[in-house]
Design a protein around this motif. Structure first.
Motif, PDB file in Angstrom:
ATOM      1  N   SER A 180     -18.943 -24.119  80.840  1.00 49.05           N
ATOM      2  CA  SER A 180     -18.357 -24.194  79.505  1.00 49.05           C
ATOM      3  C   SER A 180     -19.256 -24.967  78.542  1.00 49.05           C
ATOM      4  O   SER A 180     -19.372 -24.607  77.375  1.00 49.05           O
ATOM      5  N   VAL A 181     -19.942 -25.997  79.025  1.00 48.33           N
ATOM      6  CA  VAL A 181     -20.867 -26.746  78.169  1.00 48.33           C
ATOM      7  C   VAL A 181     -22.079 -25.888  77.822  1.00 48.33           C
ATOM      8  O   VAL A 181     -22.532 -25.877  76.677  1.00 48.33           O
ATOM      9  N   ILE A 182     -22.585 -25.139  78.794  1.00 41.50           N
ATOM     10  CA  ILE A 182     -23.733 -24.274  78.537  1.00 41.50           C
ATOM     11  C   ILE A 182     -23.367 -23.168  77.562  1.00 41.50           C
ATOM     12  O   ILE A 182     -24.125 -22.861  76.639  1.00 41.50           O
ATOM     13  N   MET A 183     -22.195 -22.576  77.731  1.00 45.09           N
ATOM     14  CA  MET A 183     -21.767 -21.484  76.857  1.00 45.09           C
ATOM     15  C   MET A 183     -21.496 -21.972  75.434  1.00 45.09           C
ATOM     16  O   MET A 183     -21.716 -21.240  74.478  1.00 45.09           O
ATOM     17  N   SER A 184     -21.012 -23.208  75.290  1.00 42.32           N
ATOM     18  CA  SER A 184     -20.704 -23.707  73.953  1.00 42.32           C
ATOM     19  C   SER A 184     -21.912 -24.347  73.290  1.00 42.32           C
ATOM     20  O   SER A 184     -21.852 -24.705  72.121  1.00 42.32           O
ATOM     21  N   GLY A 185     -23.014 -24.477  74.001  1.00 46.67           N
ATOM     22  CA  GLY A 185     -24.215 -25.111  73.460  1.00 46.67           C
ATOM     23  C   GLY A 185     -24.700 -24.520  72.148  1.00 46.67           C
ATOM     24  O   GLY A 185     -24.980 -25.255  71.202  1.00 46.67           O
ATOM     25  N   PRO A 186     -24.829 -23.194  72.031  1.00 45.72           N
ATOM     26  CA  PRO A 186     -25.322 -22.631  70.773  1.00 45.72           C
ATOM     27  C   PRO A 186     -24.384 -22.853  69.583  1.00 45.72           C
ATOM     28  O   PRO A 186     -24.825 -22.832  68.449  1.00 45.72           O
ATOM     29  N   SER A 187     -23.115 -23.078  69.846  1.00 47.77           N
ATOM     30  CA  SER A 187     -22.176 -23.247  68.737  1.00 47.77           C
ATOM     31  C   SER A 187     -22.052 -24.696  68.283  1.00 47.77           C
ATOM     32  O   SER A 187     -21.389 -24.966  67.290  1.00 47.77           O
ATOM     33  N   ILE A 188     -22.681 -25.644  68.970  1.00 49.91           N
ATOM     34  CA  ILE A 188     -22.621 -27.044  68.578  1.00 49.91           C
ATOM     35  C   ILE A 188     -23.727 -27.314  67.566  1.00 49.91           C
ATOM     36  O   ILE A 188     -24.884 -27.011  67.798  1.00 49.91           O
ATOM     37  N   HIS A 189     -23.360 -27.887  66.425  1.00 46.10           N
ATOM     38  CA  HIS A 189     -24.324 -28.176  65.381  1.00 46.10           C
ATOM     39  C   HIS A 189     -24.992 -29.513  65.644  1.00 46.10           C
ATOM     40  O   HIS A 189     -24.381 -30.458  66.133  1.00 46.10           O
TER      41      HIS A 189
END
Length: 111
Positions: free
Chosen positions: A76-85
């Motif tokens: 979940s952290v890897i998948m959400s990585g691109p969406s974190i500013h």
């Protein structure tokens, strides 16, 4: 010449900018690995000792949670990585939201 306080503040600011270092990621990885190993070992111990009699069944879901939770959290952290500013302050300052006055609204203190 700079004072000790200025140097200390500058070092703290630099460390905040760096974020997490490689040693932090290594510690997180090792702790996740240890949690998964604990879950797998607990499940193996239950299988060896209690499975023939189907006793101590609480150990099975507990071991499965310990076994798979680090993997799910990592994914979940890897998948959400691109969406974190990177810089949330700039995002807040760059938003183009209109601010409406309170006059004639439900929150108007004069109402």
């Amino acid at each position: 010449m700079r004072t000790l306080e200025e140097v200390g503040n500058e070092e703290c600011e630099n460390k905040e900018k760096e974020g997490m270092t490689k040693s932090h990621y290594l510690m997180i990885f090792i702790s996740s690995l240890l949690i998964s190993i604990t879950g797998g070992s607990l499940l193996g111990w239950w299988l060896h000792k209690y499975h023939p009699t189907n006793a101590q069944l609480w150990m099975v879901p507990f071991a499965l949670i310990l076994l798979f939770t680090p993997a799910i959290v990592s994914l979940s952290v890897i998948m959400s990585g691109p969406s974190i500013h990177k810089n949330d302050e700039e995002d807040v300052l760059n938003t183009n939201q209109r601010i409406h006055p309170l006059a004639n609204s439900l929150c108007d203190p004069k109402r």
